[in-house]
Write an enzyme that holds these catalytic residues in place. Sequence first.
Site, short mmCIF file in Angstrom:
data_model
loop_
_atom_site.label_atom_id
_atom_site.label_comp_id
_atom_site.label_asym_id
_atom_site.label_seq_id
_atom_site.Cartn_x
_atom_site.Cartn_y
_atom_site.Cartn_z
N CYS A 1 45.88 23.90 59.63
CA CYS A 1 45.44 23.87 61.04
C CYS A 1 45.75 25.21 61.72
O CYS A 1 44.87 26.00 62.01
CB CYS A 1 46.18 22.76 61.80
N1 SAJ Z 1 56.03 26.82 62.64
C1 SAJ Z 1 56.86 27.85 63.04
N2 SAJ Z 1 57.49 27.77 64.25
C2 SAJ Z 1 57.31 26.70 65.08
C3 SAJ Z 1 56.45 25.65 64.64
C4 SAJ Z 1 55.82 25.73 63.43
O1 SAJ Z 1 57.05 28.84 62.33
O2 SAJ Z 1 57.91 26.66 66.15
C5 SAJ Z 1 55.34 26.93 61.35
C6 SAJ Z 1 55.66 25.80 60.40
O3 SAJ Z 1 56.75 26.13 59.59
C7 SAJ Z 1 54.37 25.70 59.58
C8 SAJ Z 1 53.29 26.14 60.56
O4 SAJ Z 1 53.96 26.84 61.61
O5 SAJ Z 1 54.38 26.60 58.50
C9 SAJ Z 1 52.50 24.98 61.15
O6 SAJ Z 1 53.44 24.05 61.57
P1 SAJ Z 1 53.00 22.84 62.55
O7 SAJ Z 1 54.26 22.13 62.95
O8 SAJ Z 1 52.12 23.34 63.61
O9 SAJ Z 1 52.27 21.85 61.57
P2 SAJ Z 1 50.75 21.56 61.30
O10 SAJ Z 1 50.08 22.71 60.66
O11 SAJ Z 1 50.74 20.25 60.59
O12 SAJ Z 1 50.12 21.39 62.75
C10 SAJ Z 1 49.83 20.12 63.21
C11 SAJ Z 1 48.69 20.36 64.14
N3 SAJ Z 1 48.07 19.12 64.45
C12 SAJ Z 1 46.73 19.11 64.51
O13 SAJ Z 1 46.04 20.09 64.30
C13 SAJ Z 1 46.12 17.81 64.81
C14 SAJ Z 1 49.18 21.01 65.41
O14 SAJ Z 1 48.13 20.93 66.42
C15 SAJ Z 1 50.39 20.34 65.97
O15 SAJ Z 1 50.83 21.07 67.11
C16 SAJ Z 1 51.48 20.35 64.92
O16 SAJ Z 1 50.99 19.58 63.81
C17 SAJ Z 1 52.76 19.75 65.44
O17 SAJ Z 1 52.96 19.76 66.68
O18 SAJ Z 1 53.56 19.35 64.60
#
Ligand code: SAJ
Length: 442
Positions: free
Chosen positions: A270
């Site tokens: 995403c």
């Molecule tokens: N990450 C960071 N720092 C942060 C948050 C995440 O480095 O503060 C990294 C994570 O380690 C990962 C990547 O970013 O490698 C993405 O992490 P994520 O928590 O955003 O996980 P995703 O990719 O599963 O994102 C989903 C998305 N949901 C949808 O698209 C429906 C995103 O919109 C959400 O915000 C996210 O989950 C969430 O909030 O957990």
Amino acid sequence: MAKKANKKTAIVGLGYVGLPVALLAAEKGWQVVGVDNVAAKVSAINAGRAPMKDRALSAALKKYPISATTDYAAAADAAVIVICVPTPVTADNAPDLEPLNSAIRGLRPHLRPGQVLIVESTINPGVMDEAVVPLLKERRDLPLDSDGADKNVLYIAHCPERINPGDRRWTVRNIPRVIGATTNKGVRLAKAFYDSILEAPVKVMASINEAEAVKILENTFRDINIAYVNEMAKSFDKLGIDIEHVIAGAATKPFAFLPHYPGNGVGGHCISVDPYYMIERGRQAGFDHAFLKLARRINDSMPEYTVGVMDAAAAALKLSASTPVALLGLSYKKNTDDLRESPAVEIKKLLGKKKMPLRVFDPFSPAQSNVASLKEALAGGVIVMLGTNHDELVSALTPAALVKAGVKLVIDGKNALDAEGIAKLGISYYGIGRRRLPVANK
Ligand code: SAJ
């Protein structure tokens, strides 16, 4: 006698997004048929097994079994068709609509007036109007609501997915949604479907374009905010300031601050992908998304930055070039087996180019690991490189366990370990935007 409502829905694409929607629809009384182009996935689901490691999905599948097929014709008598296929990028980060286009082409011969076709896949503003509708128009005998009529047509809508893999708190059932459609009847039909399965509000946007733009905005918002703290982490590394403490301090502000956290990079299907859809659509419209591109560059620089931190720390400690490195965790996100766009996989590639022996251990990905246990990974005095903050890794990597294993240096790619405790026991700890050196090394 009123016609019995057609309660059949076809869910196309049975992955992290489609399967939860299919199972929730089945729970809420819809007759569900799943369509997927991977036969192994179809047979697993027909055998009552979830094709991915997810306890909640496996339990739901047992409770609400659904039938699955590779044959798009199964959608012919569905009232509602929902497409949940991936929208990835190519190797050079160009949007790749092929999975969506092939789902549309597969469904096209079976579509009928009166059905509502809903795309959940994440797409940029314009994809429904400029890619999906033209593909549907190739079937000349199928009137579309985009032609202006509002009855006896195929209704077209977009409801961007909001699944968060591994999240027990926010699930497909309770996450609010937005929808956009070409006509009011299309809105009504799509909203009626989601109102019947969700236990969360559904906001109707003024157009399909707006619905496409909502998902792009929410995910680029996250990418730029992570890039921002990653840049601050690099700066604080120079200044010897602990960014985790500073973020905690800033987060005491009860308004206008939303904490994000630095790390070894941004992975997943995403956040690390969606910005490229907006960047490309903006370019086509003559707008340069300099900020979105900068955020992507910063986040994509983090795996190399993390390996650089290790090189500098190992040199400062005068560790021999033959000191083994134990890369712990490969997934892009904790407690999942998902490796897509994972920064830890990029770090594995970078470490693989060095002379030092490389051990790789991720309990969720034994096939990509080259040792079978954490104990084996840590044996003999290694540099620890934490790639993913899986709960079971973080809880095992206590200061005492690290000392017992004779670990020489800790590089914490997710700022997840006990920095103080590790340094107090004499091991140098480097995170991303934070470090703790034993008194002797100060
Ligand atoms: N990450 C960071 N720092 C942060 C948050 C995440 O480095 O503060 C990294 C994570 O380690 C990962 C990547 O970013 O490698 C993405 O992490 P994520 O928590 O955003 O996980 P995703 O990719 O599963 O994102 C989903 C998305 N949901 C949808 O698209 C429906 C995103 O919109 C959400 O915000 C996210 O989950 C969430 O909030 O957990």
